[in-house]
Design an enzyme around this catalytic site. Structure first.
Site, PDB file in Angstrom:
ATOM      1  N   SER A  55      20.071  -0.448  11.658  1.00 38.29           N
ATOM      2  CA  SER A  55      19.041  -1.378  12.344  1.00 38.29           C
ATOM      3  C   SER A  55      17.811  -1.567  11.727  1.00 38.29           C
ATOM      4  O   SER A  55      17.082  -2.434  11.819  1.00 38.29           O
ATOM      5  CB  SER A  55      18.788  -0.628  14.047  1.00 38.29           C
ATOM      6  OG  SER A  55      18.365   0.583  13.769  1.00 38.29           O
ATOM      7  N   ASP A 231       8.698   4.877  16.903  1.00 35.02           N
ATOM      8  CA  ASP A 231       9.596   5.884  17.631  1.00 35.02           C
ATOM      9  C   ASP A 231      10.108   7.208  16.690  1.00 35.02           C
ATOM     10  O   ASP A 231      10.972   7.618  16.944  1.00 35.02           O
ATOM     11  CB  ASP A 231      10.885   5.232  18.220  1.00 35.02           C
ATOM     12  CG  ASP A 231      11.954   4.329  17.229  1.00 35.02           C
ATOM     13  OD1 ASP A 231      11.282   4.629  16.058  1.00 35.02           O
ATOM     14  OD2 ASP A 231      12.875   3.896  17.611  1.00 35.02           O
ATOM     15  N   HIS A 234      12.378   3.521  13.535  1.00 29.61           N
ATOM     16  CA  HIS A 234      11.994   2.182  13.305  1.00 29.61           C
ATOM     17  C   HIS A 234      10.735   1.974  12.784  1.00 29.61           C
ATOM     18  O   HIS A 234       9.774   2.084  13.651  1.00 29.61           O
ATOM     19  CB  HIS A 234      12.454   1.270  14.596  1.00 29.61           C
ATOM     20  CG  HIS A 234      14.112   1.465  14.852  1.00 29.61           C
ATOM     21  ND1 HIS A 234      14.233   2.354  15.923  1.00 29.61           N
ATOM     22  CD2 HIS A 234      15.081   0.801  14.422  1.00 29.61           C
ATOM     23  CE1 HIS A 234      15.800   2.260  16.250  1.00 29.61           C
ATOM     24  NE2 HIS A 234      16.096   1.275  15.354  1.00 29.61           N
TER      25      HIS A 234
END
Length: 253
Positions: A55, A231, A234
């Site tokens: 991601s 977080d 990310h």
């Protein structure tokens, strides 16, 4: 390959330099090169640059499109920042920059789609950032892979790539975490062991290493972890910008 960079020298005076120059002077590099990409940093005509990972690389890209050189297909993270600069500086060379990162991917997921999403694209420059989900999903009880699983799988994937694409230039980006958000004490020491595994594989195969963990370790001396990765995993806009800068300086392109 040239002698790997001494990361201690890169970051020796980094705290002061970060404060004075917004991080830009701490990341100077004399990165090695292959026959595909000249030591001067010049990309050849018709070169293909491919970003692979999870991601962090995916960064919200439109996977239905998957086109080269298109912002929607490149996402909103470090790959699109790098792509924009490379395309601007290499106008007329017909560069093709792809992003094939997929959110949630681990090493076995890369392996399952590698023929189509990597080998078939025949990249001249291949950048891989993978590893955080291999531990995050384990902590969440959705995966049982070990550090050895990660190391053996990553090495096998890279050896396959080097066999099928003998002229590709491969950059292994360090998996990284910052101590905030989802990242707590329960991530350690296993995360560190996985980071060390990635470094071992990179060294054993004489590939290039983009020192993202060390980069963020220096960055948090200037601003708190949440400034760089909300977080702990990310990156924020600032985090992605720092990654893009470090990637380019490490590869010298």
């Amino acid at each position: 390959m040239q002698k790997p960079l001494d990361r201690r020298e890169i970051f020796k005076a980094s705290a002061a330099a970060i404060a004075a120059a917004g991080l830009s002077q701490t990341l100077a590099s004399n990165a090695s090169a292959t026959d595909t990409v000249a030591e001067s940093g010049a990309l050849p005509e018709n070169a293909t640059v491919l970003f692979q990972g999870d991601s962090i690389t995916d960064a919200g890209r439109d996977r239905k499109r998957g086109k080269a050189n298109e912002s929607r297909s490149l996402g909103h993270g470090y790959p699109v920042m790098i792509a924009g600069a490379l395309l601007k500086e290499n106008a007329g060379k017909n560069l093709q920059v792809f992003n094939r990162g997929i959110s949630g991917n681990k090493v076995p997921d890369l392996a399952a789609r590698w023929e189509e999403d990597c080998i078939g694209l025949k990249p001249d420059v291949l950048s891989i950032l993978i590893g955080v989900n291999d531990i995050w999903h384990k902590i969440n009880g959705r995966y049982d892979g070990t550090v050895e699983t990660y190391e053996v799988g990553l090495k096998a994937l890279l050896e396959e790539t080097m066999e099928k694409l003998p002229n590709v230039r491969i950059a292994i980006c360090e998996p990284f975490v910052l101590r905030c958000g989802a990242v707590g004490d329960n991530w350690f020491p296993e995360f560190t062991e996985r980071l060390e595994a990635a470094r071992r594989v990179t060294s054993q195969l004489s590939l290039e290493q983009v020192a993202f963990q060390e980069m963020f370790d220096e960055a948090v001396k200037v601003a708190p972890p949440q400034y760089w990765a909300h977080d702990g995993v990310h990156p924020t806009l600032a985090g992605h910008a720092l990654m893009a800068e470090t990637w380019r300086k490490t590869l010298n392109i």
